[in-house]
Scaffold this motif. Structure first.
Motif, PDB file in Angstrom:
ATOM      1  N   GLY A 173       0.826  -1.216   0.000  1.00 56.82           N
ATOM      2  CA  GLY A 173       0.000   0.000   0.000  1.00 56.82           C
ATOM      3  C   GLY A 173       0.851   1.254   0.000  1.00 56.82           C
ATOM      4  N   GLN A 174       1.944   1.231   0.777  1.00 55.36           N
ATOM      5  CA  GLN A 174       2.868   2.377   0.779  1.00 55.36           C
ATOM      6  C   GLN A 174       3.522   2.531  -0.587  1.00 55.36           C
ATOM      7  OE1 GLN A 174       3.136   4.725   2.712  1.00 55.36           O
ATOM      8  NE2 GLN A 174       2.950   4.137   4.832  1.00 55.36           N
ATOM      9  N   ALA A 175       3.881   1.422  -1.202  1.00 56.76           N
ATOM     10  CA  ALA A 175       4.476   1.469  -2.544  1.00 56.76           C
ATOM     11  C   ALA A 175       3.506   2.138  -3.514  1.00 56.76           C
ATOM     12  CB  ALA A 175       4.823   0.059  -3.020  1.00 56.76           C
ATOM     13  N   GLN A 176       2.254   1.708  -3.463  1.00 56.38           N
ATOM     14  CA  GLN A 176       1.254   2.292  -4.355  1.00 56.38           C
ATOM     15  C   GLN A 176       1.069   3.778  -4.075  1.00 56.38           C
ATOM     16  OE1 GLN A 176      -1.967  -0.405  -3.532  1.00 56.38           O
ATOM     17  NE2 GLN A 176      -1.453  -1.703  -5.278  1.00 56.38           N
ATOM     18  N   HIS A 177       1.070   4.155  -2.812  1.00 62.85           N
ATOM     19  CA  HIS A 177       0.904   5.562  -2.452  1.00 62.85           C
ATOM     20  C   HIS A 177       2.033   6.412  -3.049  1.00 62.85           C
ATOM     21  CE1 HIS A 177       0.410   9.245  -0.155  1.00 62.85           C
ATOM     22  NE2 HIS A 177       1.676   9.119   0.215  1.00 62.85           N
ATOM     23  N   TYR A 178       3.268   6.017  -2.790  1.00 62.85           N
ATOM     24  CA  TYR A 178       4.399   6.825  -3.244  1.00 62.85           C
ATOM     25  C   TYR A 178       4.534   6.831  -4.767  1.00 62.85           C
ATOM     26  CZ  TYR A 178       6.152   7.831   1.404  1.00 62.85           C
ATOM     27  OH  TYR A 178       6.294   8.305   2.679  1.00 62.85           O
ATOM     28  N   ILE A 179       4.340   5.689  -5.387  1.00 62.87           N
ATOM     29  CA  ILE A 179       4.456   5.654  -6.847  1.00 62.87           C
ATOM     30  C   ILE A 179       3.308   6.432  -7.486  1.00 62.87           C
ATOM     31  CG2 ILE A 179       4.561   4.197  -8.899  1.00 62.87           C
ATOM     32  CD1 ILE A 179       5.807   2.006  -7.090  1.00 62.87           C
ATOM     33  N   GLY A 180       2.120   6.325  -6.921  1.00 64.68           N
ATOM     34  CA  GLY A 180       0.982   7.104  -7.425  1.00 64.68           C
ATOM     35  C   GLY A 180       1.242   8.595  -7.325  1.00 64.68           C
ATOM     36  N   ARG A 181       1.812   9.035  -6.209  1.00 68.13           N
ATOM     37  CA  ARG A 181       2.161  10.456  -6.043  1.00 68.13           C
ATOM     38  C   ARG A 181       3.230  10.872  -7.055  1.00 68.13           C
ATOM     39  NH1 ARG A 181       0.042  14.356  -4.548  1.00 68.13           N
ATOM     40  NH2 ARG A 181       1.774  15.300  -3.465  1.00 68.13           N
ATOM     41  N   ALA A 182       4.208  10.008  -7.258  1.00 68.47           N
ATOM     42  CA  ALA A 182       5.264  10.316  -8.230  1.00 68.47           C
ATOM     43  C   ALA A 182       4.672  10.503  -9.620  1.00 68.47           C
ATOM     44  CB  ALA A 182       6.312   9.197  -8.246  1.00 68.47           C
ATOM     45  N   LEU A 183       3.754   9.637  -9.987  1.00 66.94           N
ATOM     46  CA  LEU A 183       3.106   9.769 -11.295  1.00 66.94           C
ATOM     47  C   LEU A 183       2.319  11.067 -11.400  1.00 66.94           C
ATOM     48  CD1 LEU A 183       1.939   6.121 -11.909  1.00 66.94           C
ATOM     49  CD2 LEU A 183       3.354   7.486 -13.456  1.00 66.94           C
ATOM     50  N   ALA A 184       1.620  11.418 -10.339  1.00 64.97           N
ATOM     51  CA  ALA A 184       0.810  12.645 -10.357  1.00 64.97           C
ATOM     52  C   ALA A 184       1.682  13.895 -10.451  1.00 64.97           C
ATOM     53  CB  ALA A 184      -0.064  12.707  -9.099  1.00 64.97           C
ATOM     54  N   LEU A 185       2.861  13.840  -9.861  1.00 68.58           N
ATOM     55  CA  LEU A 185       3.736  15.004  -9.822  1.00 68.58           C
ATOM     56  C   LEU A 185       4.789  15.019 -10.932  1.00 68.58           C
ATOM     57  CD1 LEU A 185       4.334  15.106  -5.964  1.00 68.58           C
ATOM     58  CD2 LEU A 185       2.791  16.566  -7.305  1.00 68.58           C
ATOM     59  N   ARG A 186       4.931  13.925 -11.641  1.00 70.70           N
ATOM     60  CA  ARG A 186       5.993  13.768 -12.636  1.00 70.70           C
ATOM     61  C   ARG A 186       5.826  14.754 -13.792  1.00 70.70           C
ATOM     62  NH1 ARG A 186      10.172  11.495 -11.631  1.00 70.70           N
ATOM     63  NH2 ARG A 186       9.312   9.481 -11.053  1.00 70.70           N
ATOM     64  N   ASP A 187       6.906  15.414 -14.165  1.00 77.44           N
ATOM     65  CA  ASP A 187       6.940  16.270 -15.345  1.00 77.44           C
ATOM     66  C   ASP A 187       6.670  15.382 -16.560  1.00 77.44           C
ATOM     67  OD1 ASP A 187       7.718  17.715 -17.626  1.00 77.44           O
ATOM     68  OD2 ASP A 187       9.449  18.618 -16.645  1.00 77.44           O
ATOM     69  N   PRO A 188       5.677  15.721 -17.382  1.00 71.34           N
ATOM     70  CA  PRO A 188       5.337  14.885 -18.543  1.00 71.34           C
ATOM     71  C   PRO A 188       6.500  14.677 -19.515  1.00 71.34           C
ATOM     72  CG  PRO A 188       3.710  16.623 -18.238  1.00 71.34           C
ATOM     73  CD  PRO A 188       4.817  16.881 -17.262  1.00 71.34           C
ATOM     74  N   ASP A 189       7.483  15.566 -19.477  1.00 74.81           N
ATOM     75  CA  ASP A 189       8.637  15.421 -20.359  1.00 74.81           C
ATOM     76  C   ASP A 189       9.623  14.361 -19.874  1.00 74.81           C
ATOM     77  OD1 ASP A 189       7.675  17.398 -22.057  1.00 74.81           O
ATOM     78  OD2 ASP A 189       8.748  18.995 -20.990  1.00 74.81           O
ATOM     79  N   ARG A 190       9.444  13.881 -18.656  1.00 77.84           N
ATOM     80  CA  ARG A 190      10.318  12.844 -18.092  1.00 77.84           C
ATOM     81  C   ARG A 190       9.723  11.469 -18.402  1.00 77.84           C
ATOM     82  NH1 ARG A 190      14.924  15.063 -15.539  1.00 77.84           N
ATOM     83  NH2 ARG A 190      15.154  12.876 -15.075  1.00 77.84           N
ATOM     84  N   VAL A 191       9.673  11.145 -19.684  1.00 76.11           N
ATOM     85  CA  VAL A 191       8.967   9.963 -20.162  1.00 76.11           C
ATOM     86  C   VAL A 191       9.555   8.674 -19.597  1.00 76.11           C
ATOM     87  CG1 VAL A 191       8.285   8.683 -22.238  1.00 76.11           C
ATOM     88  CG2 VAL A 191       8.275  11.177 -22.249  1.00 76.11           C
ATOM     89  N   ARG A 192      10.870   8.542 -19.605  1.00 79.16           N
ATOM     90  CA  ARG A 192      11.491   7.311 -19.111  1.00 79.16           C
ATOM     91  C   ARG A 192      11.152   7.100 -17.638  1.00 79.16           C
ATOM     92  NH1 ARG A 192      16.844   6.284 -17.098  1.00 79.16           N
ATOM     93  NH2 ARG A 192      17.435   4.125 -17.409  1.00 79.16           N
ATOM     94  N   ASN A 193      11.210   8.163 -16.833  1.00 81.07           N
ATOM     95  CA  ASN A 193      10.862   8.041 -15.419  1.00 81.07           C
ATOM     96  C   ASN A 193       9.400   7.640 -15.248  1.00 81.07           C
ATOM     97  OD1 ASN A 193      13.147  10.197 -15.604  1.00 81.07           O
ATOM     98  ND2 ASN A 193      13.268   9.306 -13.567  1.00 81.07           N
TER      99      ASN A 193
END
Length: 113
Positions: A20-40
């Motif tokens: 659940g913590q993994a999903q939380h942090y990865i979900g936040r990363a996706l929401a905050l990720r710069d769209p130009d950082r495609v590989r990330n």
């Protein structure tokens, strides 16, 4: 945040309570990720999918892999390919789920190139 989520995902392979913590942090990363950082973004999506396998949400995992694959092609021979292979192996437990079976076939085809 994606790296923190990935570490929680690694922990959750040994103790599923961390998924659940993994999903939380990865979900936040996706929401905050710069769209130009495609590989990330691809790394985040694959990691998110793998975390969903741990929480027995195979359809969501397949959906996330489907979102990652269009952008993953340039990197399948590198670390992204390793992560996709990990997904393919881990998703084997859900191979009878049609969405997962289809996702695994597409991943295998991408990696065969």
């Amino acid at each position: 945040m994606g790296v923190i989520g990935a570490r929680y995902r690694d922990l959750s392979r040994h103790d599923a309570r961390h998924a659940g913590q993994a999903q939380h942090y990865i979900g936040r990363a996706l929401a905050l990720r710069d769209p130009d950082r495609v590989r990330n973004r691809v790394f985040d999506l694959v990691g998110f999918a793998r975390a969903h396998l741990i929480t027995c949400q195979p359809e969501r995992a397949a959906e996330l892999i489907g979102m990652a694959l269009p952008d993953a092609a340039p990197w399948t021979s590198r670390r992204v390919g390793v992560k996709l292979r990990d997904f393919h192996r881990e998703a084997g437990a859900f191979a009878t789920v049609p969405a997962v079976r289809d996702a695994r076939e597409v991943v295998a085809a991408k990696l065969a190139v």
